[in-house]
Design a protein around this motif. Structure first.
Motif, PDB file in Angstrom:
ATOM      1  N   ASN A 290      93.496 108.011  -2.703  1.00 37.32           N
ATOM      2  CA  ASN A 290      93.224 109.201  -1.917  1.00 37.32           C
ATOM      3  C   ASN A 290      91.955 109.905  -2.365  1.00 37.32           C
ATOM      4  O   ASN A 290      91.670 111.013  -1.945  1.00 37.32           O
ATOM      5  N   GLN A 291      91.167 109.230  -3.225  1.00 43.61           N
ATOM      6  CA  GLN A 291      89.933 109.831  -3.719  1.00 43.61           C
ATOM      7  C   GLN A 291      89.009 110.179  -2.559  1.00 43.61           C
ATOM      8  O   GLN A 291      88.747 109.370  -1.689  1.00 43.61           O
ATOM      9  N   GLU A 292      88.521 111.414  -2.546  1.00 41.53           N
ATOM     10  CA  GLU A 292      87.579 111.840  -1.525  1.00 41.53           C
ATOM     11  C   GLU A 292      86.173 111.500  -1.996  1.00 41.53           C
ATOM     12  O   GLU A 292      85.939 111.098  -3.121  1.00 41.53           O
ATOM     13  N   PHE A 293      85.173 111.683  -1.083  1.00 44.63           N
ATOM     14  CA  PHE A 293      83.787 111.532  -1.499  1.00 44.63           C
ATOM     15  C   PHE A 293      83.537 112.452  -2.678  1.00 44.63           C
ATOM     16  O   PHE A 293      83.988 113.593  -2.696  1.00 44.63           O
TER      17      PHE A 293
ATOM     18  N   ALA B 260      79.544 102.774  -2.118  1.00 44.37           N
ATOM     19  CA  ALA B 260      80.476 102.463  -3.206  1.00 44.37           C
ATOM     20  C   ALA B 260      79.959 103.029  -4.522  1.00 44.37           C
ATOM     21  O   ALA B 260      80.728 103.546  -5.341  1.00 44.37           O
ATOM     22  N   ALA B 261      78.657 102.963  -4.726  1.00 46.28           N
ATOM     23  CA  ALA B 261      78.058 103.526  -5.937  1.00 46.28           C
ATOM     24  C   ALA B 261      78.145 105.044  -5.931  1.00 46.28           C
ATOM     25  O   ALA B 261      78.346 105.669  -6.979  1.00 46.28           O
ATOM     26  N   GLU B 262      78.020 105.648  -4.756  1.00 51.08           N
ATOM     27  CA  GLU B 262      78.103 107.109  -4.668  1.00 51.08           C
ATOM     28  C   GLU B 262      79.453 107.617  -5.167  1.00 51.08           C
ATOM     29  O   GLU B 262      79.537 108.692  -5.770  1.00 51.08           O
ATOM     30  N   LEU B 263      80.492 106.849  -4.934  1.00 50.53           N
ATOM     31  CA  LEU B 263      81.818 107.244  -5.386  1.00 50.53           C
ATOM     32  C   LEU B 263      81.927 107.256  -6.904  1.00 50.53           C
ATOM     33  O   LEU B 263      82.895 107.765  -7.451  1.00 50.53           O
ATOM     34  N   GLN B 264      80.919 106.701  -7.562  1.00 47.97           N
ATOM     35  CA  GLN B 264      80.849 106.773  -9.022  1.00 47.97           C
ATOM     36  C   GLN B 264      79.648 107.605  -9.472  1.00 47.97           C
ATOM     37  O   GLN B 264      79.209 107.521 -10.616  1.00 47.97           O
ATOM     38  N   GLY B 265      79.121 108.415  -8.567  1.00 47.04           N
ATOM     39  CA  GLY B 265      78.032 109.314  -8.912  1.00 47.04           C
ATOM     40  C   GLY B 265      76.685 108.650  -9.063  1.00 47.04           C
ATOM     41  O   GLY B 265      75.822 109.143  -9.797  1.00 47.04           O
TER      42      GLY B 265
ATOM     43  N   LEU C 237      73.828  98.784 -13.598  1.00 41.48           N
ATOM     44  CA  LEU C 237      73.761 100.248 -13.600  1.00 41.48           C
ATOM     45  C   LEU C 237      74.894 100.885 -14.399  1.00 41.48           C
ATOM     46  O   LEU C 237      74.992 102.111 -14.479  1.00 41.48           O
ATOM     47  N   GLY C 238      75.759 100.053 -14.977  1.00 38.45           N
ATOM     48  CA  GLY C 238      76.842 100.567 -15.811  1.00 38.45           C
ATOM     49  C   GLY C 238      78.018 101.125 -15.044  1.00 38.45           C
ATOM     50  O   GLY C 238      78.780 101.936 -15.581  1.00 38.45           O
ATOM     51  N   LEU C 239      78.211 100.683 -13.806  1.00 38.47           N
ATOM     52  CA  LEU C 239      79.327 101.178 -13.003  1.00 38.47           C
ATOM     53  C   LEU C 239      80.592 100.373 -13.286  1.00 38.47           C
ATOM     54  O   LEU C 239      80.539  99.249 -13.787  1.00 38.47           O
ATOM     55  N   ASP C 240      81.721 100.949 -12.931  1.00 34.30           N
ATOM     56  CA  ASP C 240      83.003 100.259 -13.047  1.00 34.30           C
ATOM     57  C   ASP C 240      83.050  99.205 -11.939  1.00 34.30           C
ATOM     58  O   ASP C 240      83.146  99.537 -10.750  1.00 34.30           O
ATOM     59  N   GLN C 241      82.975  97.926 -12.325  1.00 33.90           N
ATOM     60  CA  GLN C 241      82.876  96.861 -11.332  1.00 33.90           C
ATOM     61  C   GLN C 241      84.138  96.707 -10.498  1.00 33.90           C
ATOM     62  O   GLN C 241      84.067  96.387  -9.308  1.00 33.90           O
TER      63      GLN C 241
END
Length: 239
Positions: A49-52, A131-136, A172-176
């Motif tokens: 349910n995570q929002e933007f 998808a990257a935006e959801l991780q800032g 970029l160090g994101l959660d894959q």
């Protein structure tokens, strides 16, 4: 325009080549949809349910788009409609980022997606940025995708696109795992589609194009200087 099918690609009108400093063109025949192109298809859309994320490393997302500078309440907004596969958008991107800094406190500088049908991988690239935006990391991913445009723009399968974009996420160090799940989220795809439709309504026919107060700003393209962009946007906003 409501889209169907699990391969999430925009059924967009054919747009012909316009000019030397932009992708796309003025011929916009809504009755001539293109064949759906290659799209990202990895893990099922996240059931979270995570929002933007409302705040990222470089700005916030509002109904005006993704902000490249600090939001100034009541200030006019300039929006870049961009296609991540367009070489002219890649050229304009660093200039526009500088413009955002110059206009902070005076105008809100935002970005929205406008994936052209002539670019088969523009929608998947936009999905990767979302998808990257959801991780800032919206702008980090967009910059990385522009930088490596020659590597992914000719890929022809969903699997190869997922591999490329997931590799960028790792760099970029994101959660894959999260990135892979978020690549195909319906809400993110719907956002891309909505922004494309907003661009069409404003008269956007190619990329990069810039809109102030619902009107395309004439005479501004990928080779326009920072100073000229700032002046044109202020003039369009009657500042």
């Amino acid at each position: 325009m409501k889209l169907s099918a699990c391969a999430r690609s925009l059924a967009l009108p054919v747009i012909a080549l316009l000019a030397l400093n932009a992708c796309g063109g003025a011929a916009d025949n809504a009755n001539s949809p293109v064949t759906p192109s290659a799209t990202v298809s990895s893990a099922p859309a996240s059931s979270s349910n995570q929002e933007f994320l409302s705040e990222t490393e470089t700005g916030v997302r509002t109904q005006d788009g993704y902000h490249l500078n600090k939001v100034t309440e009541g200030a006019p907004t300039v929006t870049l409609f961009t296609d991540l596969e367009c070489p002219y958008c890649a050229k304009a991107d660093p200039t526009y980022a500088q413009v955002a800094g110059e206009l902070e406190g005076t105008m809100n500088v935002t970005v929205k997606h406008f994936p052209l049908p002539m670019h088969d991988n523009a929608v998947p690239a936009a999905q990767a940025v979302q998808a990257a935006e959801l991780q800032g990391a919206h702008q980090k991913m967009a910059d990385h995708i522009y930088k490596h445009q020659s590597e992914w723009k000719e890929l022809t399968t969903s699997e190869s696109l997922v591999e490329a974009f997931t590799g960028y996420a790792e760099e970029l160090g994101l959660d894959q795992e999260q990135f892979g799940a978020d690549l195909n989220r319906d809400d993110q795809f719907d956002l891309i589609q909505s922004e494309y439709e907003e661009g069409k309504t404003a008269g956007v026919t190619g990329t990069p194009q810039f809109v102030v107060d619902g009107q395309v700003v004439a005479g501004v393209e990928s080779s326009t200087s920072v100073e000229a962009m700032v002046a044109a946007f202020k003039k369009a906003a009657n500042l």
